[in-house]
Motif scaffolding. Structure first.
Motif, PDB file in Angstrom:
ATOM      1  N   ASP A 273      54.632  36.726  46.264  1.00 52.10           N
ATOM      2  CA  ASP A 273      55.605  35.945  46.971  1.00 52.10           C
ATOM      3  C   ASP A 273      55.183  35.138  47.978  1.00 52.10           C
ATOM      4  N   ALA A 274      54.821  35.784  49.347  1.00 55.77           N
ATOM      5  CA  ALA A 274      54.957  35.433  51.135  1.00 55.77           C
ATOM      6  C   ALA A 274      53.929  35.280  51.313  1.00 55.77           C
ATOM      7  N   GLY A 275      52.943  35.069  50.221  1.00 55.23           N
ATOM      8  CA  GLY A 275      51.495  34.456  50.851  1.00 55.23           C
ATOM      9  C   GLY A 275      50.496  35.417  51.588  1.00 55.23           C
ATOM     10  N   ARG A 276      50.871  36.870  51.146  1.00 56.53           N
ATOM     11  CA  ARG A 276      50.644  37.120  52.119  1.00 56.53           C
ATOM     12  C   ARG A 276      49.382  37.585  51.688  1.00 56.53           C
ATOM     13  N   TRP A 277      48.432  36.536  51.175  1.00 54.34           N
ATOM     14  CA  TRP A 277      46.931  37.611  51.079  1.00 54.34           C
ATOM     15  C   TRP A 277      45.708  38.190  51.736  1.00 54.34           C
ATOM     16  N   GLY A 278      46.017  37.937  53.249  1.00 52.49           N
ATOM     17  CA  GLY A 278      45.750  38.986  53.989  1.00 52.49           C
ATOM     18  C   GLY A 278      45.530  40.922  54.214  1.00 52.49           C
ATOM     19  N   ASP A 279      47.413  40.848  53.672  1.00 55.78           N
ATOM     20  CA  ASP A 279      47.601  42.072  53.889  1.00 55.78           C
ATOM     21  C   ASP A 279      47.747  42.623  53.018  1.00 55.78           C
ATOM     22  N   LEU A 280      47.634  42.474  51.358  1.00 56.28           N
ATOM     23  CA  LEU A 280      47.447  42.840  50.116  1.00 56.28           C
ATOM     24  C   LEU A 280      45.649  43.244  50.110  1.00 56.28           C
ATOM     25  N   ALA A 281      44.711  42.415  51.111  1.00 56.77           N
ATOM     26  CA  ALA A 281      43.120  41.883  50.528  1.00 56.77           C
ATOM     27  C   ALA A 281      43.115  44.144  51.028  1.00 56.77           C
ATOM     28  N   GLY A 282      44.157  44.485  51.660  1.00 52.51           N
ATOM     29  CA  GLY A 282      43.701  46.085  52.366  1.00 52.51           C
ATOM     30  C   GLY A 282      44.607  46.834  51.297  1.00 52.51           C
ATOM     31  N   ARG A 283      45.078  46.613  50.176  1.00 48.52           N
ATOM     32  CA  ARG A 283      45.966  46.791  49.236  1.00 48.52           C
ATOM     33  C   ARG A 283      45.201  47.301  47.318  1.00 48.52           C
ATOM     34  N   VAL A 284      44.036  47.358  47.414  1.00 44.51           N
ATOM     35  CA  VAL A 284      43.657  47.474  46.147  1.00 44.51           C
ATOM     36  C   VAL A 284      43.290  48.999  45.678  1.00 44.51           C
ATOM     37  N   ASP A 285      42.793  50.306  46.262  1.00 47.08           N
ATOM     38  CA  ASP A 285      43.292  51.416  46.117  1.00 47.08           C
ATOM     39  C   ASP A 285      43.975  52.113  45.128  1.00 47.08           C
ATOM     40  N   GLY A 286      43.712  52.126  43.515  1.00 48.16           N
ATOM     41  CA  GLY A 286      44.823  52.533  42.960  1.00 48.16           C
ATOM     42  C   GLY A 286      44.851  51.439  42.030  1.00 48.16           C
ATOM     43  N   PHE A 287      45.130  50.971  42.834  1.00 45.49           N
ATOM     44  CA  PHE A 287      45.736  49.198  41.914  1.00 45.49           C
ATOM     45  C   PHE A 287      44.418  48.782  40.395  1.00 45.49           C
ATOM     46  N   PRO A 288      45.293  48.885  39.046  1.00 43.56           N
ATOM     47  CA  PRO A 288      44.390  48.448  37.720  1.00 43.56           C
ATOM     48  C   PRO A 288      43.882  47.767  37.661  1.00 43.56           C
ATOM     49  N   SER A 289      42.312  47.256  38.131  1.00 44.76           N
ATOM     50  CA  SER A 289      41.663  45.965  38.041  1.00 44.76           C
ATOM     51  C   SER A 289      40.238  46.442  37.899  1.00 44.76           C
ATOM     52  N   ASN A 290      39.169  45.806  36.940  1.00 48.85           N
ATOM     53  CA  ASN A 290      38.170  46.239  36.820  1.00 48.85           C
ATOM     54  C   ASN A 290      36.831  46.377  38.158  1.00 48.85           C
ATOM     55  N   SER A 291      37.491  45.708  39.143  1.00 43.80           N
ATOM     56  CA  SER A 291      36.192  45.420  39.969  1.00 43.80           C
ATOM     57  C   SER A 291      37.251  45.418  41.573  1.00 43.80           C
ATOM     58  N   HIS A 292      37.490  47.120  42.052  1.00 47.42           N
ATOM     59  CA  HIS A 292      37.900  46.397  43.346  1.00 47.42           C
ATOM     60  C   HIS A 292      37.708  45.298  44.551  1.00 47.42           C
ATOM     61  N   ASP A 293      36.435  45.977  44.095  1.00 45.98           N
ATOM     62  CA  ASP A 293      36.107  45.151  45.157  1.00 45.98           C
ATOM     63  C   ASP A 293      35.951  43.672  45.089  1.00 45.98           C
ATOM     64  N   GLY A 294      36.009  43.293  44.286  1.00 42.78           N
ATOM     65  CA  GLY A 294      36.205  42.132  43.497  1.00 42.78           C
ATOM     66  C   GLY A 294      37.756  41.055  43.816  1.00 42.78           C
ATOM     67  N   LEU A 295      38.547  41.935  43.356  1.00 37.17           N
ATOM     68  CA  LEU A 295      39.592  41.957  43.529  1.00 37.17           C
ATOM     69  C   LEU A 295      40.348  41.728  46.009  1.00 37.17           C
ATOM     70  N   LYS A 296      39.848  43.025  45.684  1.00 40.88           N
ATOM     71  CA  LYS A 296      39.968  42.311  47.762  1.00 40.88           C
ATOM     72  C   LYS A 296      39.419  41.358  47.669  1.00 40.88           C
ATOM     73  N   ALA A 297      37.513  40.826  47.479  1.00 37.11           N
ATOM     74  CA  ALA A 297      37.214  39.535  47.972  1.00 37.11           C
ATOM     75  C   ALA A 297      37.964  38.243  47.527  1.00 37.11           C
TER      76      ALA A 297
END
Length: 319
Positions: A273-297
């Motif tokens: 909501d705050a648009g803090r995508w930089g902070d979210l980029a480092g929070r992909v471990d454990g997140f349900p995703s097909n590709s954590h690297d893709g989500l981080k990118a």
């Protein structure tokens, strides 16, 4: 999205009933507080507990009980009195308050208090259900019971049960035009660890246009500290978010997420909501995703860090 922005179980019905949910203006026919008889002075009544006249002591005891929370500060002081009878009378009243036993508590509510005090999980949940169904008159009792120092393995399930029970009962109250009663019950969620329950409360406040008002009250309570501070902090995050103040609670939400894994999803949703995508980029471990690297990118690009995103993708290609 890392999680629901708000629990939607109540919102579907409530959104279709804006006039029922909106805060109602005061009833012009209601008696003015200015015309009401002044309440007895708690300090004077406490002094009467030491009266040599038995009848005066009895009357003061009953009046202090009737005053409820207004008498609590005076009673807490009296409980430490050097006069044994004053201390005992004050302590007995405070003990009743702690279990939600008030002069106007109906017999059926007293029965549910006894069930809750059994300590048996199933009976405690059944008591919560019965008290929720009893409606607003049972709210002080419910609040007193839920404020008890329960074991962590009992507290969580109990508040989860409260959340789902309210989801069944609140729509009926809204349909009956009893939005104030519904809010009073939903506010009980603010005392517990259920993220879903606190979210339900925040949704309701938002739809009534009361999120900002309640957020200020919660902020004051949080600053005051005390045993209820952690639960108040959770409710404060949701209330301020519902009021549109996302940036103002990110730091508090981060602190809560660091202590409570159940709050992580709410925190990450807040970062979105705050648009803090930089902070979210480092929070992909454990997140349900097909590709954590893709989500981080993806998050790095949203944060305007295209070079870092390209580096992540390049590392994947070289792996």
């Amino acid at each position: 999205m890392t999680g629901p922005r708000f629990p939607l179980a109540l919102a579907g019905l409530i959104l279709s009933l804006p006039s029922a949910v909106a805060e109602q203006p005061p009833d012009p026919a209601a008696p003015s507080p200015a015309t009401a008889a002044p309440a007895p002075d708690p300090d004077r009544l406490v002094r009467d507990l030491a009266s040599p006249v038995f009848g005066v002591r009895q009357k003061a005891t009953k009046e202090l009980w009737r005053l409820g929370d207004r008498a609590r500060p005076a009673l807490l002081s009296a409980a430490g009195s050097d006069d044994p009878e004053v201390a005992k009378r004050a302590g007995d009243i405070l003990a009743k308050f702690s279990w939600g036993v008030l002069p106007d508590t109906p017999p059926e509510v007293l029965a549910q208090i006894a069930e809750f005090r059994s300590g048996d999980s199933a009976r405690m949940k059944a008591a919560v259900t019965a008290l929720v169904k009893a409606g607003r008159p049972a709210v002080p009792t419910l609040r007193a019971l839920l404020d008890k120092d329960l074991a962590a393995d009992a507290r969580g399930p109990l508040f989860d049960h409260l959340c789902w029970t309210l989801r069944r009962e609140v729509p009926g109250l809204v349909l009956a035009g009893r939005a104030d009663d519904a809010e009073a019950l939903l506010a009980l969620n603010a005392a517990g660890p259920s993220v879903q329950g606190v979210g339900d409360y925040a949704v309701f406040l938002h739809l009534r246009g009361r999120a900002g008002v309640v957020a200020k009250e919660l902020d004051a309570a949080h600053r005051a500290g005390g045993p209820a501070a952690p639960a108040t902090a959770r409710a404060l995050v949701f209330a301020r978010r519902a009021a549109g103040d996302v940036d103002g609670v990110v730091a508090l939400a981060a602190e809560l997420a660091g202590k409570d894994g159940a709050f992580v999803s709410a925190y990450e949703s807040l970062l979105e909501d705050a648009g803090r995508w930089g902070d979210l980029a480092g929070r992909v471990d454990g997140f349900p995703s097909n590709s954590h690297d893709g989500l981080k990118a993806f998050r790095l690009r949203l944060a305007g860090k295209a070079a870092d995103a390209d580096a992540v993708l390049a590392a994947v290609k070289d792996a």
